[in-house]
Motif scaffolding. Structure first.
Motif, PDB file in Angstrom:
ATOM      1  N   LEU A   1       0.835  -1.211   0.000  1.00  0.00           N
ATOM      2  CA  LEU A   1       0.000   0.000   0.000  1.00  0.00           C
ATOM      3  C   LEU A   1       0.866   1.256   0.000  1.00  0.00           C
ATOM      4  O   LEU A   1       0.613   2.206  -0.745  1.00  0.00           O
TER       5      LEU A   1
ATOM      6  N   ASN B   1       3.897   1.716  -1.043  1.00  0.00           N
ATOM      7  CA  ASN B   1       4.734   1.922  -2.220  1.00  0.00           C
ATOM      8  C   ASN B   1       4.028   1.600  -3.538  1.00  0.00           C
ATOM      9  O   ASN B   1       4.692   1.440  -4.567  1.00  0.00           O
ATOM     10  N   ALA B   2       2.697   1.496  -3.483  1.00  0.00           N
ATOM     11  CA  ALA B   2       1.950   1.023  -4.662  1.00  0.00           C
ATOM     12  C   ALA B   2       2.347   1.773  -5.931  1.00  0.00           C
ATOM     13  O   ALA B   2       2.499   1.168  -7.004  1.00  0.00           O
ATOM     14  N   GLY B   3       2.558   3.070  -5.840  1.00  0.00           N
ATOM     15  CA  GLY B   3       2.879   3.865  -7.020  1.00  0.00           C
ATOM     16  C   GLY B   3       4.240   3.554  -7.615  1.00  0.00           C
ATOM     17  O   GLY B   3       4.528   3.916  -8.750  1.00  0.00           O
ATOM     18  N   LYS B   4       5.095   2.881  -6.831  1.00  0.00           N
ATOM     19  CA  LYS B   4       6.465   2.605  -7.297  1.00  0.00           C
ATOM     20  C   LYS B   4       6.675   1.132  -7.639  1.00  0.00           C
ATOM     21  O   LYS B   4       7.779   0.726  -7.965  1.00  0.00           O
ATOM     22  N   LEU B   5       5.639   0.326  -7.508  1.00  0.00           N
ATOM     23  CA  LEU B   5       5.774  -1.116  -7.775  1.00  0.00           C
ATOM     24  C   LEU B   5       5.078  -1.474  -9.079  1.00  0.00           C
ATOM     25  O   LEU B   5       4.103  -0.836  -9.473  1.00  0.00           O
ATOM     26  N   ASN B   6       5.566  -2.508  -9.749  1.00  0.00           N
ATOM     27  CA  ASN B   6       4.891  -3.044 -10.931  1.00  0.00           C
ATOM     28  C   ASN B   6       4.079  -4.271 -10.545  1.00  0.00           C
ATOM     29  O   ASN B   6       4.599  -5.193  -9.924  1.00  0.00           O
ATOM     30  N   PHE B   7       2.804  -4.268 -10.906  1.00  0.00           N
ATOM     31  CA  PHE B   7       1.904  -5.380 -10.567  1.00  0.00           C
ATOM     32  C   PHE B   7       1.626  -6.237 -11.786  1.00  0.00           C
ATOM     33  O   PHE B   7       1.585  -5.708 -12.887  1.00  0.00           O
ATOM     34  N   PRO B   8       1.385  -7.551 -11.613  1.00  0.00           N
ATOM     35  CA  PRO B   8       1.496  -8.328 -10.375  1.00  0.00           C
ATOM     36  C   PRO B   8       2.917  -8.281  -9.843  1.00  0.00           C
ATOM     37  O   PRO B   8       3.872  -8.397 -10.600  1.00  0.00           O
ATOM     38  N   PHE B   9       3.027  -8.158  -8.514  1.00  0.00           N
ATOM     39  CA  PHE B   9       4.314  -7.995  -7.845  1.00  0.00           C
ATOM     40  C   PHE B   9       4.599  -9.255  -7.048  1.00  0.00           C
ATOM     41  O   PHE B   9       3.785  -9.695  -6.249  1.00  0.00           O
TER      42      PHE B   9
END
Lengths: 441, 441
Positions: free
Chosen positions: B94, B96-104
């Motif tokens: 939550l 760092n959501a903006g900095k992660l690539n999903f699916p993570f």
């Protein structure tokens, strides 16, 4: 639930930053093991009476309480989180002395906690990488040079700025103060430790006020602190100050031996520096601080010393010498400034693309054949359009995409666009693409 | 200072035991990375409100207090040590959501703390190795099979007893109870979770007392719990119980897909087992528990499940699925029973002996040449009699001793007594002697 905010003093890394940290820690571990250090992990907690025994740092302990603890339940000793790895190690040595072979050398890479006010470069949770050599009874002096050389070796090929080790000996400083006629030499040492922060005038004043030094004695202390050399020439310069004391002589001999051995085996790494004192009061001889060259104001990134009286069970003393690399202190600022990065944010080297979801079991088997030969591989999340699958790889920095056409199995290097028909049981990526690598700015 | 005593519930390992644990963790790490999982480390602490949100376990939190905290100082949120790695991971996603690539996908190998009463196989501090895949919005069901296969792969070549994964789906159980007419299906699930501990009669009674089940309904719940199969034949057996419900159908379909995919790719590893419920209440679909075959009474050594509602920031949900290997739970009993050991207690492969102390600088240089080729090497602590130096190596399990005679540099295998004149720049130990290895009883 709204978006959580970071906790000040508890740095966390993004995946690509963590890859850098992990590779640095792997490098340290490999260096320590090449020098015969065995790994240990101690529990995060120690009884509070252990933690409060030594040093300034112990004031910053985090104390633990069980949420379900019963007020009448006094069976649990009060516990706190360790603030360094030396105190737990000394306790571990005493507890297990009968099962260890001495001299005992170990390395330990774990977080430590300090409940201090977070500020620039100071953390409440941070990782340290420690090496120590402890003996039973007497610890040979040559280990004081050896631990310095192990650290020189461990830091040598890291993608970090050039560092240098500053070394002193507490017997030398305290002997000098004693020879001058200052009675409270420990307090004098604590005052000299502030020199870089408060400057010579304030230090002189503190010496006069704090340990009843005459202005001449204070001046002599500052003259001593100003001496440094990359070889053993410091000995003659200290003798020229005209102070004599048996403890000073002991310190001079010990420090000269360390500087000589380290300078010989790792030229340019060590400097004898008479203003090094170290805050922790368990050190009894050689003390070390490693600074980034030209950035000494950031504080030391590695420090340690010899401690003769930290562990004793009444029957035996367990003198030791060790150094602690501040992994977070060294890396977090470099990572946050973008001066260190990784070539990709995932271990994955190959993405197996899917033409349709029914191919997943076959693609799973294909991926497993690459993994069996050590090639990190993952599958596409869905049988989306091929371009979307390429984009999935590209966003993460995955260099290769594997897919199947009528002409057989194809491997595409998505950076160059080159595409080849391959045999999955023999294809290998270029060595530099197999795992993520560290890149420097 | 007298000898410190171990703290109950905080296991620590001796050096040779730690070598085993370290190699097992390296093996897990390698397996996770081969499947494209990136490593993460989260801080040890979370705000208490986070920790108290979910599940039974949260009652066992260790709360922190700064020793120096000022009573008037309310700037610090109350912190506790994490009791698992899933809650911190959900918070990290939550944050760092903006900095992660999903699916993570990430793995995480860290200690967790639970302030419960220590008892057989239960610890207050223990290490877990977690993998999770989290997506934004929707999480494809195929990941429920994939994480199971990653764990199958990771546990496959370890020197541990044979293990098997038991898998169920909460929708299946809760749908079945719902179809029967039981209103409080979550409580029914918690009661069924106790079946193995308290037996069928006590479970039936709890169902009657706790969720107002009729004796017939309780009997049907027990009939469901008794069903298990290594393939999808459980579906027909459940249907034969004559209960119908849309949620049950969903659960049957999902569980059949997981069992089918896992049984195909890892034959013999998975068993559908309708009595698996899992204590943590954040799971919403598939749940897993891995047991040592024939020692199911010891509890699971790995467990996990799918959680659709653990992390949400109002705008997006972040559903996930993951598994947690209980590293300490798996290894500490095997190590303490002597069923796992290491070939030696140090990384060292070669000891460089000294004829006299003046040779130390030359021996240091010699050792460094071996290290440069990846051979862990250390020097003798002193130029004692040769027999004493051999004994130093022997006590630690160091296989080779290097020394210099008039005939040149000699390498002695102290196990066989064989001695050879060697060139230190080309000599290599047998591959099996380079590093310590794990041996099983």
């Amino acid at each position: 639930m709204s978006r959580p905010q970071p906790l000040s003093g508890f740095p966390e890394l993004l995946p690509r930053q963590r890859i850098v940290e992990q590779q640095v820690v792997d490098h340290l571990r490999r260096a320590f093991e090449l020098h015969g250090f065995a790994n240990l992990q101690t529990r995060a907690v120690e009884p509070m009476d252990q933690l409060l025994r030594k040093g300034e740092t112990s004031k910053e302990v985090y104390v633990l309480r069980r949420l379900q603890a019963d007020a009448r339940d006094t069976s649990d000793a009060e516990l706190g989180l360790h603030f360094d790895l030396t105190v737990p190690f000394a306790r571990y040595v005493l507890e297990n002395a009968g099962k260890l072979n001495f001299p005992f050398r170990r390395y330990q890479i774990q977080p430590v906690w300090r409940g201090e006010r977070p500020q620039g470069g100071r953390y409440r949770e941070f990782w340290q990488a420690d090496i120590d050599i402890v003996d039973q009874g007497e610890l040979p002096a040559h280990y004081e040079a050896e631990v310095a050389l192990v650290v020189a070796d461990a830091l040598k090929d890291l993608p970090i700025p050039k560092v240098r080790m500053h070394v002193n000996n507490r017997k030398l400083s305290q002997g000098f103060y004693q020879g001058l006629g200052i009675a409270d030499t420990e307090e004098a040492l604590r005052i000299i430790d502030k020199l870089d922060k408060i400057g010579p005038d304030a230090t002189a004043k503190l010496l006069v006020d704090g340990v009843d030094a005459t202005p001449e004695q204070a001046e002599a202390c500052l003259q001593l602190a100003a001496i440094s050399s990359e070889d053993t020439s410091f000995v003659a310069r200290i003798r020229a100050l005209g102070v004599s004391d048996p403890l000073l002589e002991e310190g001079l001999t010990e420090l000269a031996a360390v500087v000589d051995a380290v300078a010989t085996a790792a030229p340019g790494f060590v400097v004898a520096d008479m203003k090094i004192a170290r805050g922790l009061d368990y050190y009894t001889g050689t003390v070390y601080e490693v600074f980034i060259e030209g950035e000494e104001h950031l504080g030391s990134v590695c420090s340690g010393g010899r401690y003769d009286r930290l562990a004793s069970d009444g029957k035996n003393a367990y003198p030791g010498v060790g150094l602690s690399i501040g992994v977070s202190r060294l890396l977090v600022p470099l990572l946050q400034a973008g001066r260190l990065d990784a070539t990709r944010e995932v271990p994955t080297c190959v993405l197996v693309a899917l033409a349709n979801e029914e191919d997943r079991p076959a693609a799973t088997a294909l991926a497993q054949r690459l993994r069996a030969r050590g090639i990190p591989t993952q599958l596409s999340p869905s049988a989306a359009k091929f371009g979307k699958q390429i984009k999935f790889a590209d966003k993460r920095g995955i260099p290769f995409v594997l897919f199947t056409t009528d002409e057989g199995t194809q491997m595409k290097d998505i950076r160059s666009g080159d595409q080849l028909t391959v045999d999955v049981d023999t294809w290998n990526p270029p060595a530099e693409d197999l795992h993520p690598r560290i890149i420097t700015e």
